[in-house]
Design a protein around this motif. Structure first.
Motif, mmCIF file in Angstrom:
data_model
loop_
_atom_site.group_PDB
_atom_site.id
_atom_site.type_symbol
_atom_site.label_atom_id
_atom_site.label_comp_id
_atom_site.label_asym_id
_atom_site.label_seq_id
_atom_site.Cartn_x
_atom_site.Cartn_y
_atom_site.Cartn_z
ATOM 1 N N LEU A 213 0.857 -1.112 0.035
ATOM 2 C CA LEU A 213 0.168 -0.190 0.141
ATOM 3 C C LEU A 213 0.802 1.148 -0.061
ATOM 4 N N ILE A 214 0.797 1.975 -0.971
ATOM 5 C CA ILE A 214 1.515 3.433 -1.161
ATOM 6 C C ILE A 214 0.602 4.617 -0.790
ATOM 7 N N THR A 215 0.939 5.204 0.194
ATOM 8 C CA THR A 215 -0.078 6.233 0.649
ATOM 9 C C THR A 215 -0.262 7.331 -0.275
ATOM 10 N N GLN A 216 -1.405 8.081 -0.329
ATOM 11 C CA GLN A 216 -1.685 9.319 -1.251
ATOM 12 C C GLN A 216 -0.437 10.359 -0.833
ATOM 13 N N LYS A 217 -0.136 10.667 0.246
ATOM 14 C CA LYS A 217 0.923 11.728 0.378
ATOM 15 C C LYS A 217 2.064 11.216 -0.230
ATOM 16 N N HIS A 218 2.759 9.966 -0.153
ATOM 17 C CA HIS A 218 3.889 9.710 -0.866
ATOM 18 C C HIS A 218 3.821 9.735 -2.454
ATOM 19 N N LEU A 219 2.626 9.428 -2.895
ATOM 20 C CA LEU A 219 2.502 9.529 -4.251
ATOM 21 C C LEU A 219 2.350 10.774 -4.848
ATOM 22 N N LEU A 220 1.918 11.722 -4.085
ATOM 23 C CA LEU A 220 1.607 13.046 -4.453
ATOM 24 C C LEU A 220 2.864 13.902 -4.317
ATOM 25 N N ASN A 221 3.840 13.544 -3.218
ATOM 26 C CA ASN A 221 5.016 13.994 -2.927
ATOM 27 C C ASN A 221 6.008 13.798 -4.008
ATOM 28 N N GLU A 222 5.913 12.389 -4.661
ATOM 29 C CA GLU A 222 6.921 11.699 -5.592
ATOM 30 C C GLU A 222 6.515 12.420 -6.959
ATOM 31 N N VAL A 223 5.414 12.471 -7.348
ATOM 32 C CA VAL A 223 4.771 12.730 -8.738
ATOM 33 C C VAL A 223 4.601 14.512 -8.871
ATOM 34 N N TRP A 224 4.035 15.028 -7.929
ATOM 35 C CA TRP A 224 3.830 16.391 -8.156
ATOM 36 C C TRP A 224 4.461 17.278 -7.134
ATOM 37 N N GLY A 225 5.249 16.660 -6.194
ATOM 38 C CA GLY A 225 5.982 17.592 -5.119
ATOM 39 C C GLY A 225 5.320 17.988 -3.969
ATOM 40 N N VAL A 226 6.203 18.456 -2.798
ATOM 41 C CA VAL A 226 5.669 18.528 -1.423
ATOM 42 C C VAL A 226 4.424 19.538 -1.677
ATOM 43 N N SER A 227 4.537 20.510 -2.500
ATOM 44 C CA SER A 227 3.609 21.612 -2.195
ATOM 45 C C SER A 227 2.171 21.237 -2.844
ATOM 46 N N GLN A 228 1.980 19.895 -3.372
ATOM 47 C CA GLN A 228 0.792 19.664 -3.858
ATOM 48 C C GLN A 228 0.331 18.438 -3.069
ATOM 49 N N SER A 229 0.902 17.998 -1.831
ATOM 50 C CA SER A 229 0.693 16.778 -1.094
ATOM 51 C C SER A 229 -0.825 16.800 -0.667
ATOM 52 N N SER A 230 -1.413 17.852 -0.582
ATOM 53 C CA SER A 230 -3.031 17.793 -0.236
ATOM 54 C C SER A 230 -3.907 17.525 -1.531
ATOM 55 N N LYS A 231 -3.232 17.279 -2.597
ATOM 56 C CA LYS A 231 -4.129 17.639 -3.896
ATOM 57 C C LYS A 231 -4.718 16.046 -4.171
ATOM 58 N N THR A 232 -5.559 15.613 -3.564
ATOM 59 C CA THR A 232 -5.862 14.139 -3.692
ATOM 60 C C THR A 232 -6.914 13.789 -4.881
ATOM 61 N N ASN A 233 -7.260 14.994 -5.328
ATOM 62 C CA ASN A 233 -8.228 14.883 -6.673
ATOM 63 C C ASN A 233 -7.183 14.407 -7.777
ATOM 64 N N TYR A 234 -5.889 15.121 -7.641
ATOM 65 C CA TYR A 234 -5.129 14.740 -8.832
ATOM 66 C C TYR A 234 -4.944 13.294 -8.985
ATOM 67 N N LEU A 235 -4.580 12.514 -7.808
ATOM 68 C CA LEU A 235 -4.562 11.024 -7.952
ATOM 69 C C LEU A 235 -5.761 10.344 -8.440
#
Length: 228
Positions: free
Chosen positions: A173-195
């Motif tokens: 299980l890869i968390t939403q936060k990890h995926l957002l940080n890796e793909v879009w950067g730390v500044s976008q770590s709350s943008k779960t709609n991207y995922l």
């Protein structure tokens, strides 16, 4: 023999776990608190850790962080906590999976076998393993090529990045936060709609039935996993 470290302060649950594991020919050590767990892990070098988050001397997340300072041993969290935020914190700290209490012993044992199997597969796969094959599609990670039904599937760079993170840790299980940080950067770590948008796109392109995905699995409120 596969050795399991059980970190749990409930004596009845520890007894049930030890009996079930030993009956299946696992070697078992048990620790009632975090300090003992860290000491035993260093001394006994377990193949997998079953870890309760609610320990008497420290939070289970701190045990995970302590282990991750020197070990990549698979850690399965046993959690009675209902809030997804606490489970995500454990996963972000380095846990590999979680099982919510009360749990089925068969489910726990299946998760444990999967964790051990993934660890055993790592040396054979190695960093050079770039081909991911399923019944429905094939991914060549080096060439960045996806093939489904004999035809190339066009994936955007962002889709590839997201997919690579998932498929290189199958079953985890890869968390939403990890995926957002890796793909879009730390500044976008709350943008779960991207995922949600990109995972929907990947399912449309790769899954036979995108509304009932077989490979790209959502864990609501927590993250995603790739089941190969």
């Amino acid at each position: 023999m596969t050795r399991v470290l059980v970190v749990e302060d409930d004596p009845q649950l520890v007894r049930a776990l030890v009996l079930n594991l030993q009956a299946r020919h696992y070697g078992v050590d048990a620790a009632p608190d975090g300090a003992t767990a860290l000491r035993l892990a260093a001394a006994r070098q377990p193949d997998v850790v079953l870890l309760d988050l609610g320990l008497p001397d420290m939070d289970g997340v701190d045990v995970i962080k302590g282990l991750r300072g020197w070990s990549r041993v698979p850690i399965l969290v046993l959690s009675a906590r209902q809030g997804s935020d606490e489970k995500v914190a454990a996963l972000d700290a380095g846990a590999d999976d979680y099982v919510t209490k009360p749990f089925s012993m068969n489910e726990l044992l299946a998760r444990l076998r999967a964790a051990v199997r993934r660890t055993g597969d790592t040396p054979a796969a190695g960093p050079a393993a770039t081909l991911v094959e399923t019944e429905d599609f094939t991914l060549d990670l080096l060439a960045k090529r996806a093939v489904r039904d004999g035809k190339d599937v066009r994936l955007t760079p962002t889709e590839w990045h997201l997919l690579e993170i998932l498929v290189t840790s199958p079953g985890r299980l890869i968390t939403q936060k990890h995926l957002l940080n890796e793909v879009w950067g730390v500044s976008q770590s709350s943008k779960t709609n991207y995922l949600r948008v990109y995972m929907a796109q990947l399912r449309r392109k790769l899954e036979k039935d995108p509304s009932h995905p077989r490979y790209l699995i959502t864990e609501p409120g927590m993250g995603y996993r790739f089941e190969g």
